[in-house]
Design a protein around this motif. Structure first.
Motif, PDB file in Angstrom:
ATOM      1  N   ASN A 159      48.256  33.480 -29.131  1.00 37.83           N
ATOM      2  CA  ASN A 159      47.152  32.954 -28.328  1.00 37.83           C
ATOM      3  C   ASN A 159      47.467  32.990 -26.836  1.00 37.83           C
ATOM      4  OD1 ASN A 159      45.320  32.397 -30.398  1.00 37.83           O
ATOM      5  ND2 ASN A 159      46.343  30.476 -30.906  1.00 37.83           N
ATOM      6  N   ASN A 167      40.816  30.888 -25.976  1.00 34.61           N
ATOM      7  CA  ASN A 167      39.702  31.750 -25.571  1.00 34.61           C
ATOM      8  C   ASN A 167      39.129  31.303 -24.231  1.00 34.61           C
ATOM      9  OD1 ASN A 167      40.056  33.162 -27.920  1.00 34.61           O
ATOM     10  ND2 ASN A 167      38.246  32.346 -28.952  1.00 34.61           N
ATOM     11  N   ASP A 193      33.488  35.497 -30.851  1.00 30.30           N
ATOM     12  CA  ASP A 193      33.218  34.520 -31.917  1.00 30.30           C
ATOM     13  C   ASP A 193      33.534  35.120 -33.291  1.00 30.30           C
ATOM     14  OD1 ASP A 193      32.423  32.683 -30.067  1.00 30.30           O
ATOM     15  OD2 ASP A 193      30.276  32.850 -30.456  1.00 30.30           O
ATOM     16  N   SER A 233      35.670  37.460 -34.029  1.00 32.42           N
ATOM     17  CA  SER A 233      37.118  37.573 -34.148  1.00 32.42           C
ATOM     18  C   SER A 233      37.758  36.229 -34.489  1.00 32.42           C
ATOM     19  CB  SER A 233      37.706  38.112 -32.840  1.00 32.42           C
ATOM     20  OG  SER A 233      39.108  38.077 -32.868  1.00 32.42           O
ATOM     21  N   SER A 234      37.253  35.171 -33.871  1.00 33.14           N
ATOM     22  CA  SER A 234      37.833  33.841 -34.082  1.00 33.14           C
ATOM     23  C   SER A 234      37.451  33.256 -35.430  1.00 33.14           C
ATOM     24  CB  SER A 234      37.380  32.894 -32.968  1.00 33.14           C
ATOM     25  OG  SER A 234      37.788  33.393 -31.701  1.00 33.14           O
ATOM     26  N   ASP A 283      40.470  35.530 -37.435  1.00 33.79           N
ATOM     27  CA  ASP A 283      41.579  34.608 -37.196  1.00 33.79           C
ATOM     28  C   ASP A 283      41.578  33.431 -38.166  1.00 33.79           C
ATOM     29  OD1 ASP A 283      43.883  33.938 -35.646  1.00 33.79           O
ATOM     30  OD2 ASP A 283      42.735  32.380 -34.651  1.00 33.79           O
ATOM     31  N   ILE A 324      40.961  39.818 -27.286  1.00 35.46           N
ATOM     32  CA  ILE A 324      41.049  38.705 -28.242  1.00 35.46           C
ATOM     33  C   ILE A 324      41.086  39.222 -29.678  1.00 35.46           C
ATOM     34  CG2 ILE A 324      39.768  36.716 -29.148  1.00 35.46           C
ATOM     35  CD1 ILE A 324      38.991  36.080 -26.239  1.00 35.46           C
ATOM     36  N   ASN A 347      44.330  38.707 -32.327  1.00 36.37           N
ATOM     37  CA  ASN A 347      44.168  38.114 -33.646  1.00 36.37           C
ATOM     38  C   ASN A 347      44.607  39.080 -34.746  1.00 36.37           C
ATOM     39  OD1 ASN A 347      43.231  35.669 -32.654  1.00 36.37           O
ATOM     40  ND2 ASN A 347      41.084  36.295 -32.698  1.00 36.37           N
TER      41      ASN A 347
END
Length: 420
Positions: free
Chosen positions: A13, A68, A99, A101-102, A106, A162, A166
């Motif tokens: 991160n 992020n 969003d 990706s998270s 992730d 990002i 991840n």
């Protein structure tokens, strides 16, 4: 003046911010002498992030937490870069992929990884759900990348930074080649990005993991020491009292008792030498039925050993081939405690889901060993049936399972694994 990033130097991160800073031309430095578990518990740190999580970025205008948000701040600090695109729709699409990706990549990687590292309860159905959700997300990403080099536009944006960080966590900890090969466009995308100069400066040479980490046993809580009752001072010894024992003798008396033997070691000797059978199995390359199978029955001692069929109770859940194979592999890893006393074959059956999982096990003694039942939770996921070797049909089923006979019970084998 440099911005100060509070985080470990190998934290994925933190990499988001550092890579974004390379593209944006912003100077970011790590907080000196940061120690996870110590630095992030100090009052000074908790003023910056009350829940003590990393990373945290110190700026002239105050601290920022959440990775992020930090990466967004660094990206926007200078307006002369294209990390946020060149139009309102680019901006929206970049936020969309951040969003995705998270929440889809992730989050499911963490749900898979954390229980295996002992940071959360390990529940096989929950792991299967996380992996299935991850594969669905990677499938969607793979379809999109089939006709796109980057996530938005024709150059690297914050969405790519990002997403790649991840994926980096997944590729280096969980996603073995046999898993990622199902998503060739994701593979191409990932290796292209991590070898860009600004990525490589932060990530270094990236190497894909070769194995999924085994499930770590939950640590048993340490028992509190019993407080000993206070003993009144004893009167001084009389001159004619027995002298103190030599130190060596006292130490010997206080030494811990030897660990009790495994009950299976106390059974009468068997004519079957398990290692000899395992060696024969491993070394037989041709005429398997005539050499290995015949050799097995010549060696088999029905008084010293027993044979067991096992059938997975929840085959209707085996809808993803990789997850099913991983489930069986994890079971065999956890059976390692029985290696001295057991031999096993596990078959994954079928060409289409749901896949069936069936096994054959040879155990020392006449019952499934109790210590295995106690220590390996997978045992309760299977129905166990003792083989009746006087029944020729059951005996032939044993033969077929040992030799990976195909088709097995009318169906093809997806895989066969051996425990020896």
């Amino acid at each position: 003046m440099a911005l100060i990033l509070h985080a470990g130097k190998s934290n994925k991160n933190a990499y988001k911010t550092l890579i974004a800073a390379e593209y944006a031309g912003v100077l970011v430095e790590f907080a000196p002498n940061f120690e996870m578990g110590v630095s992030n518990k100090t009052p000074e740190f908790l003023k910056m992030n009350p829940i003590g999580k990393i990373p945290v970025l110190e700026t002239p205008d105050g601290p920022i937490f959440e990775s992020n948000a930090i990466a967004r701040y660094v990206t926007r600090l200078k307006g002369d870069n294209t990390l946020y695109g060149s139009s309102l729709i680019d901006y929206a699409h970049i936020e969309q992929w951040i969003d995705f990706s998270s929440l889809e990549i992730d989050a499911n990687l963490i749900k898979w990884y954390s229980p295996r590292m002992g940071r959360a309860p390990y529940l096989p159905p929950a792991e299967e759900t996380a992996i299935a959700a991850l594969k669905r997300a990677l499938g969607a990403l793979n379809t999109y990348l089939a006709s796109n080099t980057y996530l938005v536009g024709h150059s690297v944006t914050l969405a790519d930074i990002i997403m790649t960080c991840n994926l980096y966590f997944g590729f280096t900890n969980l996603l073995v080649k046999s898993f990622t090969s199902e998503f060739p466009h994701v593979e191409r995308y990932f290796w292209t990005l991590v070898n860009q100069p600004n990525f490589r400066k932060i990530l270094g040479q990236v190497k894909q993991t070769e194995a999924i980490p085994p499930v770590q046993s939950a640590k048993k809580p340490s028992q509190p020491k019993e407080s000993k009752p206070k003993v009144k001072d004893e009167p001084k010894k009389e001159a004619n009292q027995e002298p103190e024992k030599p130190k060596e003798e006292a130490e010997e008396e206080e030494a811990p008792k030897p660990k009790p033997k495994n009950p299976l070691d106390l059974l009468p000797p068997s004519k079957m030498i398990l290692d000899e059978w395992k060696r024969l199995y491993s070394n037989t390359k041709t005429n398997f039925r005539e050499v290995a199978i015949k050799g097995f029955w010549d060696m088999y001692d029905p008084e010293g050993y027993s044979l067991w069929f096992c059938d997975y109770k929840y085959n209707d859940e085996n809808t993803v081939s990789f997850v099913t194979l991983n489930k069986v592999g994890g079971f065999l890893q956890r059976m390692d405690l029985a290696r001295k006393y057991a031999f096993g074959k596990m078959l994954v059956i079928g060409s289409e889901p749901p896949f069936k999982v069936k096994g054959l096990w040879l155990f020392r003694g006449q019952e499934v060993p109790q210590f295995v039942i106690d220590e390996c939770y997978d045992m309760e996921l299977y129905e166990w049936t003792k083989v009746d070797i006087s029944d020729e049909a059951q005996k032939e089923r044993v033969n077929q399972m040992i030799e990976d006979f195909e088709p097995f019970e009318g169906e093809p084998l997806l895989d066969a694994k051996c425990f020896k």
